[in-house]
Design an enzyme around this catalytic site. Structure first.
Site, mmCIF file in Angstrom:
data_model
loop_
_atom_site.group_PDB
_atom_site.id
_atom_site.type_symbol
_atom_site.label_atom_id
_atom_site.label_comp_id
_atom_site.label_asym_id
_atom_site.label_seq_id
_atom_site.Cartn_x
_atom_site.Cartn_y
_atom_site.Cartn_z
ATOM 1 N N GLY A 457 36.729 32.226 51.132
ATOM 2 C CA GLY A 457 35.921 32.871 52.157
ATOM 3 C C GLY A 457 34.919 33.876 51.636
ATOM 4 O O GLY A 457 33.722 33.739 51.824
ATOM 5 N N TRP A 586 48.569 45.261 59.164
ATOM 6 C CA TRP A 586 47.750 46.229 58.423
ATOM 7 C C TRP A 586 47.175 47.318 59.321
ATOM 8 O O TRP A 586 46.221 47.983 58.964
ATOM 9 C CB TRP A 586 46.670 45.499 57.613
ATOM 10 C CG TRP A 586 47.237 44.872 56.379
ATOM 11 C CD1 TRP A 586 48.440 45.168 55.792
ATOM 12 C CD2 TRP A 586 46.644 43.848 55.557
ATOM 13 N NE1 TRP A 586 48.629 44.391 54.674
ATOM 14 C CE2 TRP A 586 47.546 43.569 54.495
ATOM 15 C CE3 TRP A 586 45.437 43.149 55.609
ATOM 16 C CZ2 TRP A 586 47.275 42.621 53.512
ATOM 17 C CZ3 TRP A 586 45.168 42.204 54.624
ATOM 18 C CH2 TRP A 586 46.086 41.954 53.584
ATOM 19 N N HIS A 666 45.289 30.705 55.099
ATOM 20 C CA HIS A 666 45.369 31.124 53.696
ATOM 21 C C HIS A 666 46.402 32.236 53.555
ATOM 22 O O HIS A 666 46.494 33.123 54.388
ATOM 23 C CB HIS A 666 44.002 31.617 53.213
ATOM 24 C CG HIS A 666 44.078 32.372 51.933
ATOM 25 N ND1 HIS A 666 44.330 31.752 50.727
ATOM 26 C CD2 HIS A 666 43.990 33.698 51.656
ATOM 27 C CE1 HIS A 666 44.382 32.665 49.774
ATOM 28 N NE2 HIS A 666 44.176 33.856 50.311
ATOM 29 N N HIS A 719 41.986 37.198 40.158
ATOM 30 C CA HIS A 719 42.272 38.586 39.788
ATOM 31 C C HIS A 719 41.757 38.917 38.394
ATOM 32 O O HIS A 719 41.718 40.064 38.000
ATOM 33 C CB HIS A 719 43.770 38.860 39.849
ATOM 34 C CG HIS A 719 44.339 38.622 41.207
ATOM 35 N ND1 HIS A 719 44.978 37.454 41.536
ATOM 36 C CD2 HIS A 719 44.329 39.376 42.327
ATOM 37 C CE1 HIS A 719 45.355 37.509 42.804
ATOM 38 N NE2 HIS A 719 44.970 38.654 43.309
ATOM 39 N N CYS A 751 42.219 33.020 45.896
ATOM 40 C CA CYS A 751 41.958 33.981 46.974
ATOM 41 C C CYS A 751 40.444 34.177 47.077
ATOM 42 O O CYS A 751 39.678 33.502 46.388
ATOM 43 C CB CYS A 751 42.670 35.306 46.670
ATOM 44 S SG CYS A 751 42.742 36.433 48.087
HETATM 45 N N1 GLN Z 1 39.010 35.154 53.694
HETATM 46 C C1 GLN Z 1 39.429 36.299 52.967
HETATM 47 C C2 GLN Z 1 38.593 36.447 51.705
HETATM 48 O O1 GLN Z 1 38.241 35.476 51.143
HETATM 49 C C3 GLN Z 1 40.883 36.250 52.590
HETATM 50 C C4 GLN Z 1 41.321 37.474 51.847
HETATM 51 C C5 GLN Z 1 42.808 37.554 51.578
HETATM 52 O O2 GLN Z 1 43.516 36.609 51.649
HETATM 53 N N2 GLN Z 1 43.293 38.702 51.244
HETATM 54 O O3 GLN Z 1 38.309 37.532 51.254
HETATM 55 ZN ZN ZN Z 2 44.278 35.767 49.462
#
Ligand code: GLN
Ligand code: ZN
Length: 779
Positions: A457, A586, A666, A719, A751
């Site tokens: 994303g 959150w 996700h 990461h 991610c």
């Molecule tokens: N769609 C979000 C991104 O790509 C997902 C972030 C996440 O999973 N923490 O940043």
């Molecule tokens: Zn993620």
């Protein structure tokens, strides 16, 4: 006032400073702009200010050693000399360099953490200790590492130093230590057969020595935190607790230990807790409200009960009269000198001072209490219990009328939302057709190649993106100019994705500061603070949304952005949303209705967005549930209930669309085993997950469950700044292919890419697309 007043404890206060002074000092030190002396001076100022503030607010059991430069668990590792070999420590007092090497790795750590900081980057040089969530909070601690036969030595004088520092300023404090049993239980070992609790005999002499020195310096009470007492414990752990406190009581008969439990009730550990030879026991009476009677009935005479009656985990002002009703009899029965008042847990988890908030709605503000206000509430309760309710009449009246106004305010209660909630039917949480049939229809419509490629994303949040957002926030950039800027960023990002041949595109999320805040700001029922920071880990703080009222969606949130992005591309553009469970987990959530009811409200609001995206033409919609696992309750017995309503909420969000519309989700963390059935029940058409660092091992949960829907096991560790080679990703995909059927597999990173630089992202994604082609036999 002749009567001895009731003791008031805070259990620990935020250390970050009202204006994030600690963060600034740390970052300045890390970047080499200032030296250690400057950092330590700021830290000392923050401690002094905390002590003075607590004293002024009427706290009598003022804590010391609750401060930390980074993390209190890391401090404890240093205290006992649990320093893994790779940090090259040779004994003696642990230096600041060693401390920060354990916290962040020893060299420039370019690997940043994912949205809310769940893992550390690989970087180069010595890696940081692993990091994980502190119980069910959004605070993260550095995981202690143990080896078989490990010995411990006192290697940091921090508890004694901070005690003396306070004393020199005129404060008699109650030092705080993380208890040895909880500390060991939070740690881990590379040797999976080692039970850290077996190291107890080795670690207890260090604790004994610390208590001896604290006592020699003048400490009367010491607060020892054993939050593990609210978890499911086996006999070994219970025995460890009994052994520990027997040893400490024998060695230090004059030290009064306040054994502190929090984040839940003692449950089946009640007998154990009450059998320990300690002077006091702290109870969380917010989460564990029902345990009070049993404790009062069973506690031996003379045991001081610390009543945690003000919510340390949330930001709501208390209804003080109600609390008095509950605890007046306890105080009468046990006597004022055998009761203390306290928050349910340390105040670390709430923002510092409500008075700094200048933009909150005045009604909402009158319903809130941050750390400072909570300490005032405790002192009002103390006065009422010592001198009678009349002595605090004015404050009690104010508290009651705030509670009444919140109970009845139209800002909180929205009849339209109540009506929709009432009309919720089970079929709204079920897709019309089973996955297999939906899949065929989606295939036909989308016509994707095998091993379809996509991203999660977000694309890089460059300095320019951040700058534009901050200028817009300050009014230096007009709405029109900001929108134009975002449109250009989106266009460039979409065009580049098409160029490199990704199959399913995203718009890049440049308009989003944070995946939860972005939606919260556009839903009713949420408010935001200016200074309401709480520590997530180290120098990373978050400002959680305040979810104060019934949730609804006044107007579409992402539809225009999606339309613009799709208009620029031939390939399908994913609609990109944050799921209800993640938004809930959150945020600071209202406490006047159940969490599951709040979650369903959010689910209905996001469902509207899903339906609108579909109507606008979106063929694929992704609903992120990054924090679903994080919300798991501490006790296993409570898991199923949580997972049931969490999954149902996701499904309410996802099930308003036609069969042809493909729903993605996700998740970015690693313990999928615990929730694999729930993931199956979510019934998303496609799930993308983090797996690359585990070399696809994390897929095992899906394999043994025979997960039937499509799945994108992350092939690229976002990461790390490292660019993964095509061959590496091919290898990972082949590993995945051994367990899953090839038709199931999507190709994507672990991610979102927002923490990476474009220079890192470009080659990595080009290689990723190439890897998919190799798998398809095109190359
Ligand atoms: N769609 C979000 C991104 O790509 C997902 C972030 C996440 O999973 N923490 O940043
Ligand atoms: Zn993620």
């Amino acid at each position: 006032m002749s009567k001895k007043s009731l003791s008031i404890a805070s259990l620990g206060v935020p250390r970050i400073g009202p204006r994030r002074e600690l963060k600034l000092a740390l970052e300045s030190y890390w970047s080499g702009k200032t030296d250690a002396a400057a950092l330590l001076a700021t830290a000392a100022e923050l401690r002094a200010a905390n002590w003075a503030r607590q004293h002024a607010l009427g706290v009598t059991e003022i804590p010391s050693n609750d401060f930390s430069l980074y993390d209190q668990v890391l401090d404890t590792s240093c205290m006992v000399g649990a320093i893994p070999e790779i940090y090259g420590w040779n004994g003696g007092e642990v230096s600041l360099d060693t401390y920060f090497a354990m916290a962040r790795g020893s060299q420039q750590q370019s690997g940043e953490a994912c949205a809310h900081g769940h893992s550390h980057g690989a970087g180069h040089g010595v890696p940081a200790l692993e990091m994980t969530k502190w119980f069910d909070t959004n605070y993260h601690y550095m995981v202690p590492e143990f080896t078989r036969g490990q010995t411990f030595t006192l290697s940091s004088t921090k508890p004694m130093d901070e005690y003396r520092e306070a004393k020199a300023l005129g404060y008699q404090t109650r030092p705080v230590l993380l208890g040895p049993v909880t500390f060991l239980k939070l740690g881990k070992s590379k040797d999976a057969t080692l039970n850290p609790l077996s190291l107890l005999p080795n670690i207890l002499p260090v604790y004994t020595e610390v208590l001896r020195r604290l006592s020699a310096n003048g400490a009367e009470w010491v607060q020892i935190d054993e939050p593990c007492l609210v978890l499911d414990l086996d006999d070994t752990a219970r025995r460890a607790l009994r052994d520990t406190y027997a040893v400490l009581a024998r060695a230090l008969p004059n030290v009064k230990i306040m054994l502190t439990t929090y984040f839940g009730d003692l449950g089946n550990n009640l007998e154990t807790a009450l059998s320990l030879p300690v002077a006091g026991l702290h109870l969380d009476l917010v989460r564990g409200a029902d345990q009070l009677d049993a404790v009062v009935e069973k506690a031996r005479e003379g045991l001081v009960l610390s009543l945690g009656i003000i919510d340390g985990r949330n930001i709501w002002r208390a209804d003080l009269e109600k609390i008095l009703e509950r605890i007046e009899p306890v105080v009468a029965q046990r006597g004022r000198d055998h009761v203390m008042l306290a928050p349910s847990c340390s105040l670390l988890h709430v923002p510092i001072d409500l008075e700094q908030e200048m933009r909150l709605d005045p009604d909402l503000k009158s319903w809130l209490a941050f750390a400072v206000q909570k300490m005032s509430e405790l002192s009002v309760l103390g006065r009422a219990l010592t001198d009678g309710r009349d002595a605090a009449a004015e404050e009690l009246r104010a508290s009651s009328s705030a509670a009444e106004s919140r109970r009845t305010s139209p800002k909180v209660h929205n009849s339209a939302v109540a009506k929709r909630m009432g009309a919720l039917t089970p079929d709204m949480a079920i897709r019309a057709t089973p996955f297999i049939e939906r899949r065929a229809k989606q295939q036909e419509r989308l016509d994707l190649p095998s091993y379809p490629t996509t991203t999660i994303g977000s694309f890089p949040q460059t300095p320019e993106v951040r700058k534009a957002r901050s200028q817009f926030g300050k009014g230096q950039l007009s709405q029109a100019d900001y929108d134009a800027f975002l449109a250009r960023e989106t266009a460039a990002c979409v065009q580049w994705q098409e160029e490199i041949g990704l199959d399913v595109l995203v718009h890049g999320e440049f308009e989003r500061n944070d995946m939860v805040q972005y939606f919260g700001e556009r839903l009713s029922g949420f408010a935001f603070t200016q200074h309401g920071w709480v520590q997530s880990y180290g120098s990373r703080y978050v400002r959680p949304p305040l979810l104060f009222g019934d949730v609804s969606r006044p107007e579409p949130i992402t539809v225009d952005t999606w339309k613009h992005a799709q208009s620029l591309a031939e390939k399908p553009m994913k609609g990109m949303l944050t799921g209800p469970v993640t938004i809930l987990n959150w945020s600071f959530v209202r406490d006047d209705v159940t969490r599951d009811a709040v979650c369903r409200q959010i689910a209905l609001a996001i469902r509207d967005e899903v339906i609108d995206l579909e109507a606008a033409g979106a063929k694929i919609i992704q609903i992120d549930e990054a924090a679903l696992r994080e919300g798991l309750p501490l006790r296993r017995a409570d898991w199923q209930h949580y997972l049931d309503w969490a999954v149902e909420s996701f499904r309410i969000t996802a099930s308003g669309v036609r069969d042809e519309t493909q729903i993605h989700t996700h998740m970015c963390y690693s313990e999928f085993n615990d929730i694999i059935t729930a993931i199956g029940n979510m019934d998303a058409d496609v799930i993308s997950i983090e797996t690359s660092r585990s070399k696809m091992e994390l897929l095992e949960a899906f394999v043994s469950y025979r997960y039937p829907n499509d799945i994108g096991p992350g092939v690229y560790d976002i990461h790390s700044p490292r660019c993964p080679a095509t061959a590496e990703m091919v290898d990972l995909l082949q590993r995945a292919g051994r367990h899953l059927s090839p038709e199931q597999i999507w190709v994507n990173p672990d991610c979102g890419l927002k923490t990476r630089k474009w220079d890192e992202v470009r080659p990595a994604l080009i290689n990723m697309v190439e890897a998919a082609r190799v798998l398809r036999g095109e190359l």
